[in-house]
Design an enzyme around this catalytic site. Structure first.
Site, mmCIF file in Angstrom:
data_model
loop_
_atom_site.group_PDB
_atom_site.id
_atom_site.type_symbol
_atom_site.label_atom_id
_atom_site.label_comp_id
_atom_site.label_asym_id
_atom_site.label_seq_id
_atom_site.Cartn_x
_atom_site.Cartn_y
_atom_site.Cartn_z
ATOM 1 N N ASP A 298 -15.289 8.597 2.258
ATOM 2 C CA ASP A 298 -14.206 8.730 1.295
ATOM 3 C C ASP A 298 -13.158 9.654 1.928
ATOM 4 O OD1 ASP A 298 -12.592 8.497 -0.877
ATOM 5 O OD2 ASP A 298 -14.135 8.877 -2.371
HETATM 6 C C1 NOJ Z 1 -10.508 8.672 -2.908
HETATM 7 C C2 NOJ Z 1 -11.298 7.854 -3.877
HETATM 8 O O1 NOJ Z 1 -12.472 8.518 -4.262
HETATM 9 C C3 NOJ Z 1 -11.663 6.483 -3.340
HETATM 10 O O2 NOJ Z 1 -12.293 5.745 -4.345
HETATM 11 C C4 NOJ Z 1 -10.434 5.802 -2.821
HETATM 12 O O3 NOJ Z 1 -10.741 4.491 -2.430
HETATM 13 C C5 NOJ Z 1 -9.878 6.631 -1.691
HETATM 14 N N1 NOJ Z 1 -9.488 7.925 -2.219
HETATM 15 C C6 NOJ Z 1 -8.688 5.981 -1.013
HETATM 16 O O4 NOJ Z 1 -7.584 6.032 -1.808
#
Ligand code: NOJ
Length: 763
Positions: A298
């Protein structure tokens, strides 16, 4: 199409010329049509330097000025430099054919091997045209519609050059305080698994190489939905049984449905940040489940392991993440900076690098990016597809199906189409941005059809609008946050005046779209700001109220349930919100949604979910006994149970039959008759629950194990058959083995988890 071919020819020409410089990318693109993807991956891998391999594991966020002048210093300059050297495998948040073309050209034409980028984006519930937020779509229980919605989202995003979405989120969520319950399918593992699979099939289609499908990503592995106290990013501490039986199954189902990527999660799980968790990523996902796609971290979650207190520094974090099986680094910059050194020092085995790179290349080959890196980049298609009628029609269809009728006393709904004076009250009723929710990076502000606009299309009534009170008072400095109005009631009087003169009052109240989503947890679940006071003030002058709720999570609306005759759960329904709400309020569409998440009576009951375990003291043993599992100041039961939802018609369940004559194969057939006893055509979700009465690991008091969406004309009866096989009858023990135990089972069938018919059988 023509344009794509043209580009391809130009690119081919450029490739020949640029090979004379430092580009050897013919090997990537022309490595024989006949060899398998696995052969192509290993040939390519054998030509790569260590730095190029690590480059594939590096994902950067977009450059804002990618089609403008190249910056000379700072982060942007470094990213360009890395892109040119082949040290970037993927980018996110680069969107639109022009922008994607600019970065893809650098990757394909200027790097030594010309390996195309995979372009990721959060296509969560649409791209520029938005369908309902995922929890709302889940309320449809309509797997075909959900699949179609993902397919349409993929088509629109792909037309903008995207080839990979970070969706679906298959985290189970039981805590309504958590802001991201809006992004999942709710609290139930069985329903959540089915919905996750439908979304994956929609995004990926039957053929990943078409320029209309995109790779999907099951996220967040694992236990992100179990953040303590519902506070986003918080610690999760989960017992084995919950991990195996509640949290893992939707991810396993995603793997089995062929999802091509997984995302790990920000949270720690039992003391280990998921990003650095070898047990999750290698032992379970890659070894036990045999997942052969790749895992992306993430955003910055590799470097966050330092703050978690798990990694000493950035280098240590890169080592831990790579060894644990995080294949791609989203925006930590640590793989690109540290991995080569770690390999040379023997701290990360090159076999892990090769494995990660092979996985990433495999998915790129499967997407057809090596055959034509510009296949998604067609400006004519972009113009034709984005915002097309087909996409809007699908968004409207999904929006209608997502609405849940929570209460409808004296059939106040549907509204009459003529001769009514309707007062429409609430800031959210005229809001054209809030219905888009918080995952709306590519959608423009004010592009949703508001409820006010939707209702106005039905011209037989007089509609008078009064805001009553602002929900939010402007944005904070961070554009994606709202400040809630907790003081200003200056417009109450105008709303009261309008309500007094009306036959019916429609009030649109609830959360602003930016009140749920990532980082948007709440400690209270009531109507935000002064809206509850507004509702009560209007009720004093006109009791004929239809409350239309906007929200990204279950709310505590006890007062409304006690007093307001009709309550419609309309979530954030996306671009077509107003049209969908109007069609339901006027009865052009008969609602059939059912809640995918329990609505508590009080925030203190949270986490509250229907499939809880019995305690040793589940019920009141005698009037004056205090020692049983309960609260002193609130009931144990929810306000609206999981699976609840009404229709403008009524249904009767009868004739429940259990046939376990195939019990040798541990298969049981359940049948039930469903009759439409009302006056309208309608749809009902027939829900089947079981209870394994006693087992070597305790089982919930009720578990959803089958459902069917059934359409019936008035007076029509259909016999519905649902099969319970070993998959439904078994469970995971604490050693992680799936077992089916003989014994007593109870069966419950009905239109919600407070079921209507019950019987039992022995296995
Ligand atoms: C953080 C989020 O937790 C995740 O779900 C997302 O896909 C990413 N950022 C990218 O934006």
């Amino acid at each position: 199409m023509k344009l794509t071919k043209y580009y391809y020819l130009v690119i081919a020409g450029l490739l020949i010329i640029s090979c004379k410089n430092n580009n050897e990318n013919d090997l990537a693109i022309n490595d024989g049509e006949t060899s398998s993807i696995e052969d192509k991956v290993s040939v390519l891998l054998s030509k790569m330097t260590l730095e190029e391999k690590i480059g594939q594991m590096n994902q950067y966020n977009g450059f804002w000025d990618v089609t403008g002048p190249v910056p000379e210093n700072g982060d942007q300059a470094k990213k360009y430099d890395h892109l040119r050297k082949g040290y970037v495998g993927s980018m996110l948040n680069v969107r639109g054919v022009k922008e994607v073309m600019a970065v893809q050209k650098i990757a394909v034409e200027e790097t030594r091997l010309g390996i195309p980028l995979i372009i990721g984006f959060d296509v969560i519930h649409g791209y520029e045209t938005l369908s309902p937020i995922p929890i709302a779509e889940s309320a449809s229980w309509d797997l075909e519609a959900i699949k179609k919605s993902a397919q349409i989202a993929a088509k629109e995003a792909a037309a903008a050059g995207i080839n990979w979405t970070f969706a679906p989120m298959v985290d189970i969520s039981r805590d309504a305080r958590w802001g991201r319950v809006m992004e999942g399918a709710g609290e139930d593992t069985y329903l959540g698994s089915k919905i996750g699979v439908a979304r994956i099939k929609g995004f990926q289609g039957d053929d990943l190489t078409t320029p209309f499908s995109i790779a999907a990503c099951a996220k967040h592995f694992a236990a992100y939905g179990f953040a303590e106290a519902g506070r986003d990013y918080n610690t999760a501490d989960i017992g084995t049984s919950t991990l195996n039986n509640v949290i893992f199954p939707p991810f396993k189902a995603a793997k089995e449905a062929g999802v091509r990527t997984f995302m790990n999660s920000f949270n720690e799980l039992n003391g280990i940040p998921a990003t650095g968790d070898k047990y999750l990523q290698r032992d379970i996902l890659k070894e036990k489940w045999k997942f052969d796609g790749f895992v992306v971290s993430d955003w910055g979650s590799i470097s966050e392991m330092i703050a978690h207190g798990f990694a000493k520094d950035g280098k240590h974090a890169a080592e831990l993440a790579a060894n644990a099986g995080s294949d791609m680094d989203m925006e930590s910059y640590l793989y690109v900076e540290e991995l080569a050194g770690l390999v040379n020092e023997g701290k990360v085995d090159i076999k892990y690098i090769d494995d990660a790179v092979s996985r990433i290349l495999r998915v790129k080959f499967e997407l057809g990016l090596f055959d034509d890196p510009y296949r998604y980049l067609d400006e004519a298609r972009e113009k034709e597809v984005i915002g097309s009628q087909e996409i809007h029609d699908a968004a409207l269809d999904m929006a209608k199906k997502s609405i849940v009728l929570l209460k409808n006393e004296n059939n106040i709904l549907p509204l009459k189409k003529d001769g009514q004076k309707i007062a429409l009250i609430g800031a959210l009723a005229s809001d054209k941005t809030s219905p888009l929710g918080s995952w709306r990076i590519a959608a423009k502000d004010s592009t949703a059809v508001s409820v006010l606009e939707g209702l106005k299309q039905y011209s037989g009534n007089t509609i008078t609008y009064a805001k009553g009170a602002d929900v939010s008072i402007g944005k904070t400095e961070f554009a994606f946050e709202v400040k809630i109005n907790t003081t200003d009631k200056s417009e109450f009087n105008q709303a009261i005046k309008v309500a007094k003169q009306a036959d019916v009052v429609v009030m649109v109240l609830g959360e602003h779209g930016f009140q749920s989503g990532e980082g948007r947890s709440r400690t209270e679940l009531g109507l935000p700001g002064v809206q509850q006071e507004l509702l009560e003030a209007i009720y004093k002058v006109n009791k004929n109220i239809v409350l239309v709720l906007n929200n990204g999570r279950p709310l505590t609306i006890n007062w409304a349930d006690d007093n307001i005759p009709a309550i419609v759960e309309a979530w954030q329904l996306g671009t077509q919100t107003g049209n969908a709400v109007a069609q339901v309020l006027y009865g052009d569409y008969n609602p059939s949604g059912k809640l995918p998440m329990t609505f508590p009576r009080h925030v203190g009951q949270v986490p509250i979910y229907y499939n809880y375990k019995s305690t040793g003291r589940p019920t009141l043993p005698g009037e004056d006994v205090v020692f049983w599992s309960h609260y002193q100041d609130e009931e144990n039961t929810p306000l609206y149970t999981f699976g609840h939802g009404l229709s403008y018609t009524t249904f009767k369940y009868s004739n429940l039959k259990i046939d376990n004559t195939f019990s040798k194969n541990k298969t049981v057939k359940i049948s039930v008759d469903l009759t439409n006893t009302g006056k309208r055509q309608g749809k009902e979700v027939v829900q089947l629950y079981i209870r394994d009465v006693f087992a070597s690991v305790t089982r919930p008091v009720k578990e959803l194990k089958g459902f069917e969406l059934v359409a019936l004309n008035p007076n029509e009866t259909k016999t519905i058959e649902l099969i319970l096989s070993e998959d439904e009858l078994g469970f995971y023990n604490n050693q992680g083995a799936f077992i089916v135990e003989d014994g007593d089972f109870e069966v419950f069938v009905g239109g919600s988890s407070q079921t209507e018919l019950a019987d039992k059988f022995k296995l």
